[in-house]
Scaffold this motif. Structure first.
Motif, PDB file in Angstrom:
ATOM      1  N   ASP A  79     -14.993 -48.017  24.910  1.00 51.97           N
ATOM      2  CA  ASP A  79     -15.579 -47.436  23.696  1.00 51.97           C
ATOM      3  C   ASP A  79     -16.342 -46.151  24.003  1.00 51.97           C
ATOM      4  OD1 ASP A  79     -14.541 -49.448  22.158  1.00 51.97           O
ATOM      5  OD2 ASP A  79     -16.348 -50.687  22.185  1.00 51.97           O
ATOM      6  N   LYS A  80     -17.080 -46.153  25.099  1.00 53.38           N
ATOM      7  CA  LYS A  80     -17.809 -44.939  25.478  1.00 53.38           C
ATOM      8  C   LYS A  80     -16.828 -43.799  25.807  1.00 53.38           C
ATOM      9  CE  LYS A  80     -21.939 -47.258  27.273  1.00 53.38           C
ATOM     10  NZ  LYS A  80     -22.773 -47.521  28.468  1.00 53.38           N
ATOM     11  N   ARG A 128     -13.275 -38.190  21.819  1.00 55.71           N
ATOM     12  CA  ARG A 128     -13.215 -37.784  20.401  1.00 55.71           C
ATOM     13  C   ARG A 128     -14.114 -36.576  20.152  1.00 55.71           C
ATOM     14  NH1 ARG A 128     -16.251 -39.034  15.950  1.00 55.71           N
ATOM     15  NH2 ARG A 128     -15.152 -38.989  13.938  1.00 55.71           N
ATOM     16  N   LYS A 129     -15.328 -36.627  20.704  1.00 54.62           N
ATOM     17  CA  LYS A 129     -16.236 -35.496  20.522  1.00 54.62           C
ATOM     18  C   LYS A 129     -15.671 -34.232  21.197  1.00 54.62           C
ATOM     19  CE  LYS A 129     -20.504 -38.193  20.136  1.00 54.62           C
ATOM     20  NZ  LYS A 129     -21.814 -38.497  20.750  1.00 54.62           N
ATOM     21  N   SER A 130     -15.092 -34.402  22.379  1.00 51.39           N
ATOM     22  CA  SER A 130     -14.521 -33.245  23.087  1.00 51.39           C
ATOM     23  C   SER A 130     -13.327 -32.679  22.328  1.00 51.39           C
ATOM     24  CB  SER A 130     -14.089 -33.660  24.500  1.00 51.39           C
ATOM     25  OG  SER A 130     -15.180 -34.138  25.234  1.00 51.39           O
ATOM     26  N   ALA A 163      -7.026 -44.748  25.352  1.00 56.34           N
ATOM     27  CA  ALA A 163      -8.211 -45.603  25.204  1.00 56.34           C
ATOM     28  C   ALA A 163      -7.994 -46.640  24.101  1.00 56.34           C
ATOM     29  CB  ALA A 163      -9.438 -44.746  24.904  1.00 56.34           C
ATOM     30  N   THR A 164      -7.328 -46.199  23.007  1.00 58.17           N
ATOM     31  CA  THR A 164      -7.057 -47.137  21.912  1.00 58.17           C
ATOM     32  C   THR A 164      -6.116 -48.246  22.355  1.00 58.17           C
ATOM     33  OG1 THR A 164      -7.349 -45.331  20.322  1.00 58.17           O
ATOM     34  CG2 THR A 164      -6.243 -47.319  19.552  1.00 58.17           C
ATOM     35  N   GLN A 165      -5.072 -47.891  23.097  1.00 62.21           N
ATOM     36  CA  GLN A 165      -4.141 -48.901  23.589  1.00 62.21           C
ATOM     37  C   GLN A 165      -4.820 -49.860  24.572  1.00 62.21           C
ATOM     38  OE1 GLN A 165      -0.924 -46.617  25.252  1.00 62.21           O
ATOM     39  NE2 GLN A 165      -0.066 -46.068  23.235  1.00 62.21           N
ATOM     40  N   SER A 166      -5.642 -49.313  25.467  1.00 60.21           N
ATOM     41  CA  SER A 166      -6.355 -50.169  26.422  1.00 60.21           C
ATOM     42  C   SER A 166      -7.308 -51.116  25.715  1.00 60.21           C
ATOM     43  CB  SER A 166      -7.128 -49.304  27.422  1.00 60.21           C
ATOM     44  OG  SER A 166      -6.252 -48.469  28.147  1.00 60.21           O
ATOM     45  N   ARG A 167      -7.930 -50.604  24.652  1.00 59.04           N
ATOM     46  CA  ARG A 167      -8.868 -51.463  23.926  1.00 59.04           C
ATOM     47  C   ARG A 167      -8.142 -52.590  23.210  1.00 59.04           C
ATOM     48  NH1 ARG A 167     -12.121 -53.026  20.021  1.00 59.04           N
ATOM     49  NH2 ARG A 167     -14.374 -52.726  20.288  1.00 59.04           N
TER      50      ARG A 167
END
Length: 437
Positions: A241-242, A248-250, A273-277
């Motif tokens: 999540d971090k 996203r900010k970058s 990151a979404t897939q890993s989550r």
């Protein structure tokens, strides 16, 4: 202790002991113990209670005897000469204990047995003042009770298994956790678990009731490993999540600056990151489902054991199934009757919504209606004989007295005339007035 802590300590002592700055009283308190115990018992109780109050107020599970002697009660460079004796007596009477006096559950049984035998053979009073740290027994007991209370708020079974890391977080640190685990293990309300699969995992099984724990089973080790897995997965989710939020900010910053190539790279990181989550969340849900099935199975086992105990009790007391069924029917009838009574009470109109003015108006209407329907009769008949006249006079006086004591709540007065026959035969009207208060 830093200066702020020392200042807070001095303020607390001054509040607890109003005559702390009295030189005459302090000289007597700071003297060393001499003579028989009855001579210095009050001073010992004073210092013991003050040490316990200070430690409880500041939440000190561990205290340093050297600090107690040289810092806590330092008064202008003077320290109590009796503190060595006080601390030794507190240790002998169980108010203080050492970490080594508590059996370490992380060691094997042979090691624990050897330590117990050693303590019994070479039993001597240690020099408490030279110890680095000692533990206050009363605070140790209260800390253990707080741990059980904290776990009871999130667990419904009679016992629970948690990882050592979580146990340390609840206790407030590794040192505190070690002391509390030693104490609870000695009481039989906690047991240490460890399992070595891919990694070395430590945990604690805690009893959430007054009963002691049973022996550790293979299922307990499996549950510990599953709980440790959920914590690891949750930590991994937090890291993902971090990373997702940072990417996203970058990406947004790159879009604002017009660097689309860099924004696309951050977009790929977001997708990864979404897939890993998703994968991590799916695995976490599966592990939690397994833990839920195990918890349900334990509950079912408890119910089955309770039913077996009930069946054995029925056999031992020679109670037939018909008697049990009849008792259950009577109990059900009583419950149904109670429900009917409660339902009837709920349907009864409530008088809480009726105003006092409405009640007073209704009462005045009733009084007026009663006054119209039942007027006081007028005695008009003259009595011929003297005996009848005397009886009429007595009856009239009785009626007069009864009406004179009557009070009406609306404040109105009612007047009614009654004729009375005197001794000379003349009729004289007499007014009877009913006054309201």
């Amino acid at each position: 202790m830093d200066s702020a802590e020392e200042r807070a300590l001095r303020d607390f002592i001054a509040k607890e002991v109003p005559d702390w700055d009295d030189d005459v009283v302090s000289v007597a308190r700071f003297k060393a113990f001499s003579g028989q115990r009855s001579d210095w018992q009050p001073r010992f109780l004073f210092w013991r209670d003050l040490i316990l109050k200070v430690a409880t107020h500041f939440g000190l599970l561990f205290i340093k005897p050297s600090q107690v002697k040289s810092v806590w009660f330092n008064r202008g460079g003077l320290t109590p000469l009796c503190l060595d004796h006080v601390l030794s007596l507190m240790y002998n009477e169980g108010d203080l204990t050492r970490t080594v006096d508590l059996a370490d559950p992380t060691r094997g049984r042979l090691s624990q047995l050897f330590r117990k035998v050693t303590n019994l053979v070479a039993r001597s009073t240690p020099d408490i003042v030279s110890e680095e740290l000692v533990i206050l027994t009363s605070l140790l007991e209260s800390k253990a009770a707080e741990v059980v209370k904290h776990l009871s708020e999130s667990h419904w079974n009679l016992s629970c298994i948690i990882t050592m890391k979580k146990f340390q977080d609840i206790c407030g640190g590794p040192d505190e956790a070690s002391a509390i685990l030693r104490y609870m293990s000695g009481c039989g309300t906690a047991q240490y678990l460890s399992i070595n699969k891919k990694e070395f995992v430590e945990g604690v099984k805690v009893s959430l009731s007054a009963s002691t724990l049973s022996s550790i089973s293979n299922l307990d080790y499996d549950v510990l490993y599953l709980i440790w897995t959920t914590e690891k997965l949750q930590q991994q989710l937090d890291v993902i999540d971090k990373r997702y939020e940072s990417s996203r900010k970058s990406a947004l910053a790159s879009l604002h600056s017009g660097n689309k190539k860099l924004a696309l790279r951050y977009a790929r990181e977001i997708k990864l990151a979404t897939q890993s989550r998703d994968k991590c969340s799916s695995l976490l849900n599966r592990v939690e489902e397994v833990l839920g099935v195990i918890a349900d199975a334990e509950s079912t086992k408890k119910v089955a054991e309770a039913m077996q105990i009930g069946a054995n009790a029925i056999k031992q007391n020679k109670i037939s199934v018909e008697e049990v069924d009849l008792c259950l029917r009577d109990l059900q009838e009583s419950i149904d009757s109670q429900k009917e009574v409660e339902k009837a009470l709920e349907q009864t109109p409530s008088y809480a919504d009726i105003e006092d003015e409405d009640i007073e108006d209704e009462l005045e209407k009733l009084e007026l209606a009663i006054g119209k329907e039942a007027p006081v009769p007028v005695v008009e008949k003259a009595f011929g004989t003297s005996e009848e006249g005397e009886e009429a006079v007595e009856a009239t006086e009785f009626i007069n007295e009864a009406f004179s004591n009557l009070r009406l709540s609306n404040g109105a007065s009612v007047k009614q005339g009654i004729t009375k026959e005197g001794s000379d035969g003349d009729r004289e009207p007499k007014k009877l007035q009913i006054e309201a208060v």
